[in-house]
Design a protein around this motif. Sequence first.
Motif, PDB file in Angstrom:
ATOM      1  N   ILE A   1      -5.254  -3.895  -9.442  1.00  0.00           N
ATOM      2  CA  ILE A   1      -5.105  -2.719 -10.299  1.00  0.00           C
ATOM      3  C   ILE A   1      -4.928  -3.201 -11.731  1.00  0.00           C
ATOM      4  N   HIS A   2      -5.802  -2.786 -12.603  1.00  0.00           N
ATOM      5  CA  HIS A   2      -5.735  -3.183 -14.009  1.00  0.00           C
ATOM      6  C   HIS A   2      -4.802  -2.246 -14.767  1.00  0.00           C
ATOM      7  N   HIS A   3      -3.547  -2.264 -14.344  1.00  0.00           N
ATOM      8  CA  HIS A   3      -2.533  -1.405 -14.932  1.00  0.00           C
ATOM      9  C   HIS A   3      -1.170  -1.973 -14.546  1.00  0.00           C
ATOM     10  N   PHE A   4      -0.088  -1.427 -15.119  1.00  0.00           N
ATOM     11  CA  PHE A   4       1.236  -1.962 -14.797  1.00  0.00           C
ATOM     12  C   PHE A   4       1.992  -1.108 -13.779  1.00  0.00           C
ATOM     13  N   PHE A   5       1.391   0.004 -13.319  1.00  0.00           N
ATOM     14  CA  PHE A   5       1.946   0.772 -12.213  1.00  0.00           C
ATOM     15  C   PHE A   5       0.811   1.489 -11.507  1.00  0.00           C
ATOM     16  N   CYS A   6       1.116   2.075 -10.360  1.00  0.00           N
ATOM     17  CA  CYS A   6       0.091   2.734  -9.539  1.00  0.00           C
ATOM     18  C   CYS A   6      -0.188   4.135 -10.083  1.00  0.00           C
TER      19      CYS A   6
ATOM     20  N   PHE B   1       0.841  -1.198   0.000  1.00  0.00           N
ATOM     21  CA  PHE B   1       0.000   0.000   0.000  1.00  0.00           C
ATOM     22  C   PHE B   1       0.879   1.252   0.000  1.00  0.00           C
ATOM     23  N   VAL B   2       1.878   1.279   0.879  1.00  0.00           N
ATOM     24  CA  VAL B   2       2.788   2.428   0.970  1.00  0.00           C
ATOM     25  C   VAL B   2       3.635   2.539  -0.291  1.00  0.00           C
ATOM     26  N   GLY B   3       4.110   1.399  -0.802  1.00  0.00           N
ATOM     27  CA  GLY B   3       4.909   1.403  -2.030  1.00  0.00           C
ATOM     28  C   GLY B   3       4.133   1.942  -3.218  1.00  0.00           C
ATOM     29  N   CYS B   4       2.866   1.589  -3.285  1.00  0.00           N
ATOM     30  CA  CYS B   4       2.011   2.070  -4.366  1.00  0.00           C
ATOM     31  C   CYS B   4       1.855   3.585  -4.306  1.00  0.00           C
ATOM     32  N   PHE B   5       1.601   4.096  -3.103  1.00  0.00           N
ATOM     33  CA  PHE B   5       1.420   5.538  -2.970  1.00  0.00           C
ATOM     34  C   PHE B   5       2.735   6.294  -3.137  1.00  0.00           C
ATOM     35  N   ALA B   6       3.855   5.671  -2.765  1.00  0.00           N
ATOM     36  CA  ALA B   6       5.161   6.299  -3.004  1.00  0.00           C
ATOM     37  C   ALA B   6       5.430   6.387  -4.503  1.00  0.00           C
TER      38      ALA B   6
ATOM     39  N   PHE C   1       4.215  20.440  -4.412  1.00  0.00           N
ATOM     40  CA  PHE C   1       2.900  20.746  -3.846  1.00  0.00           C
ATOM     41  C   PHE C   1       1.781  20.038  -4.612  1.00  0.00           C
ATOM     42  N   ASP C   2       1.907  19.981  -5.925  1.00  0.00           N
ATOM     43  CA  ASP C   2       0.894  19.297  -6.734  1.00  0.00           C
ATOM     44  C   ASP C   2       0.803  17.819  -6.355  1.00  0.00           C
ATOM     45  N   SER C   3       1.954  17.173  -6.226  1.00  0.00           N
ATOM     46  CA  SER C   3       1.936  15.752  -5.885  1.00  0.00           C
ATOM     47  C   SER C   3       1.461  15.523  -4.457  1.00  0.00           C
TER      48      SER C   3
END
Length: 198
Positions: A174-179, A94-99, A154-156
């Motif tokens: 997640i139907h994708h190859f990255f978050c 979860f943390v890795g995805c948000f990072a 700030f945007d991120s």
Amino acid sequence: MGRKNNTNVPDFILLGLTDSEEARLVLFHLFLLIYLVTVLGNTGMILIIRLDHQLHTPMYFFLSHLSFLDLSYSSVITPKTLENLIFVTKHISFVGCFAQMYFFVLLGATECFVLSAMAYDRYVAICKPLQYPVIMSMSLCRSLIAVSYLIGFFDSCITVLGIYTLHFCNSNVIHHFFCDITPILTLSCTDTHEVEFT
């Protein structure tokens, strides 16, 4: 008081690009080759600009930062994508995805503003060639780069913190190859209109 993330999802599963073993092997080698060319090209560009004193001009100053951003941008997504193409388990914490999402948005937004600064540099060089050395001083160039990184930061922060406060209780696939933002928003079981608006 700020909202806290209350989620039942400990990690995410990135489905990737394909389930075919042969296609994943071909894609692994192709992406690895592209990634190595990207790393070597951008690193070479940065080193050449740093070492050659004739290239210490505003245009090349911006170009070296653009190369750094491209190198970083590729390094945020590609290693995990390559890992998922080789291994069967495609988990990301979860943390890795948000990072990953945070740095993806940070570098993407910063790159847009660096490109804007480069466009301004070329505008001054073409439309005001006699005043160019005075207008495009190194202090202005450094300020434009600093503002680009600051706006990207700030945007991120705003984007990722808004998504982090959502509640994820349904699927963790997640139907994708990255978050990326859109696939993550589709997994939320709360209203995402406020986050999408920001």
